[in-house]
Design an enzyme around this catalytic site. Sequence first.
Site, PDB file in Angstrom:
ATOM      1  N   PRO A   2     -25.652 -19.748  -9.828  1.00  0.00           N
ATOM      2  CA  PRO A   2     -26.071 -18.888 -11.060  1.00  0.00           C
ATOM      3  C   PRO A   2     -24.752 -18.317 -11.567  1.00  0.00           C
ATOM      4  O   PRO A   2     -23.777 -17.906 -10.790  1.00  0.00           O
ATOM      5  CB  PRO A   2     -26.761 -17.856 -10.447  1.00  0.00           C
ATOM      6  CG  PRO A   2     -27.527 -18.579  -9.137  1.00  0.00           C
ATOM      7  CD  PRO A   2     -26.321 -19.528  -8.491  1.00  0.00           C
ATOM      8  N   GLU A   3     -24.626 -18.438 -12.826  1.00  0.00           N
ATOM      9  CA  GLU A   3     -23.480 -17.737 -13.503  1.00  0.00           C
ATOM     10  C   GLU A   3     -23.802 -16.483 -14.105  1.00  0.00           C
ATOM     11  O   GLU A   3     -25.038 -15.917 -13.951  1.00  0.00           O
ATOM     12  CB  GLU A   3     -22.830 -18.837 -14.541  1.00  0.00           C
ATOM     13  CG  GLU A   3     -22.635 -19.894 -13.965  1.00  0.00           C
ATOM     14  CD  GLU A   3     -21.921 -20.993 -14.805  1.00  0.00           C
ATOM     15  OE1 GLU A   3     -21.717 -20.801 -16.018  1.00  0.00           O
ATOM     16  OE2 GLU A   3     -21.744 -22.138 -14.415  1.00  0.00           O
ATOM     17  N   HIS A  93     -36.676 -20.998   4.694  1.00  0.00           N
ATOM     18  CA  HIS A  93     -35.299 -20.461   4.353  1.00  0.00           C
ATOM     19  C   HIS A  93     -35.504 -18.923   3.754  1.00  0.00           C
ATOM     20  O   HIS A  93     -34.172 -18.805   2.952  1.00  0.00           O
ATOM     21  CB  HIS A  93     -34.997 -21.489   3.229  1.00  0.00           C
ATOM     22  CG  HIS A  93     -35.127 -22.855   3.369  1.00  0.00           C
ATOM     23  ND1 HIS A  93     -34.188 -23.336   4.278  1.00  0.00           N
ATOM     24  CD2 HIS A  93     -35.768 -23.893   2.837  1.00  0.00           C
ATOM     25  CE1 HIS A  93     -34.501 -24.881   4.562  1.00  0.00           C
ATOM     26  NE2 HIS A  93     -35.374 -24.869   3.663  1.00  0.00           N
ATOM     27  N   ARG A 112     -29.225 -23.284   0.900  1.00  0.00           N
ATOM     28  CA  ARG A 112     -27.798 -23.565   1.182  1.00  0.00           C
ATOM     29  C   ARG A 112     -27.188 -22.728   2.084  1.00  0.00           C
ATOM     30  O   ARG A 112     -26.001 -23.033   2.827  1.00  0.00           O
ATOM     31  CB  ARG A 112     -26.967 -23.934  -0.010  1.00  0.00           C
ATOM     32  CG  ARG A 112     -27.671 -24.826  -1.146  1.00  0.00           C
ATOM     33  CD  ARG A 112     -27.569 -26.223  -0.601  1.00  0.00           C
ATOM     34  NE  ARG A 112     -26.036 -26.634  -0.592  1.00  0.00           N
ATOM     35  CZ  ARG A 112     -25.535 -27.381  -1.522  1.00  0.00           C
ATOM     36  NH1 ARG A 112     -25.714 -27.286  -2.655  1.00  0.00           N
ATOM     37  NH2 ARG A 112     -24.147 -27.617  -1.290  1.00  0.00           N
ATOM     38  N   ARG A 155       0.345 -17.029 -20.183  1.00  0.00           N
ATOM     39  CA  ARG A 155      -0.161 -17.978 -18.940  1.00  0.00           C
ATOM     40  C   ARG A 155       0.051 -19.595 -19.627  1.00  0.00           C
ATOM     41  O   ARG A 155      -0.680 -19.903 -20.449  1.00  0.00           O
ATOM     42  CB  ARG A 155      -1.586 -17.698 -18.863  1.00  0.00           C
ATOM     43  CG  ARG A 155      -1.734 -16.253 -18.443  1.00  0.00           C
ATOM     44  CD  ARG A 155      -1.051 -15.771 -17.145  1.00  0.00           C
ATOM     45  NE  ARG A 155      -1.556 -14.401 -16.949  1.00  0.00           N
ATOM     46  CZ  ARG A 155      -0.715 -13.488 -15.748  1.00  0.00           C
ATOM     47  NH1 ARG A 155      -0.034 -14.530 -14.962  1.00  0.00           N
ATOM     48  NH2 ARG A 155      -0.861 -12.386 -15.720  1.00  0.00           N
TER      49      ARG A 155
END
Length: 287
Positions: A2-3, A93, A112, A155
């Site tokens: 998830p972002e 889970h 996971r 950068r």
Amino acid sequence: MPELPEVETIRRTLNELVLQKTIDSVTVHLNRIIQLPEEVGEFCLLLAGQTIQSVERRGKFLCFMMDDFTLVSHLRMEGRYGLYDQKDPLELHTHVVFHFTDGTELRYKDVRQFGTMHLFPKGRELEEKPLKKLGLEPLAKDFTLAAFSNKLSGRSTKIKPLLLNQEYIVGIGNIYVDESLFLAGIHPEREADTLTRQELATLFEAIVKTLQEAVAAGGSSIKSYVNGQGEIGLFQHQLKMYGRKGEPCYACGQPIEKSVVAGRGTHFCPQCQPLKWKLKRVKKVKV
């Protein structure tokens, strides 16, 4: 994983589900999820009697703000929260269960098993890992063009991995970097110090626009993501680049290409996102 838009959506739904609920006890079925304190028993003991005042977000981390403590939770690949009645059967889970005094339970599931939880005295969470070194928050009021440009100035790193680096800007992630770079017309392999002021301004606006639209759509359900109420996100139907290798670009019709940049699968349009700076350098060498 998830972002930012997905975690922000989860944050909002959790505030609807668990606000002002008081923890009676905590059950941990997988000890390694708990990173701090070291003793799981202490984690459970400290949370007993605590009331959830709000759920906040820092980058991709959820922060459960309680009376005396802040629980910092990272979902990693497939972690998810859900509110259940205590009589509901425990699903596979399910690794951590927060039992509330009203007979409901907040359950953390993680197929996971990569998720983490850190418990800090309230106010200390920003002074310690994992939140201490996080960069700019792209949906916060202090995310300005000046702050963004200052982070990127000088950068020589390629722009995509720089945007993915959580010490510079938090939460964007692979999907939304690809989408933002396309919207800005910038190739993912452009070096940051080759961007003009106008390009930086365009990219800044693209990041904010992409994330705001993704949050409004509830995030993207590419694999298994659902929010705290079990609902999928819808932004995947608006994606212009990510996951569309070989399909025509919506802007120019050219096939979308996919490459690997800094170890991440990367989608871009060679027509709309030309690698101009590289072409200029080749020309100079020939002269």
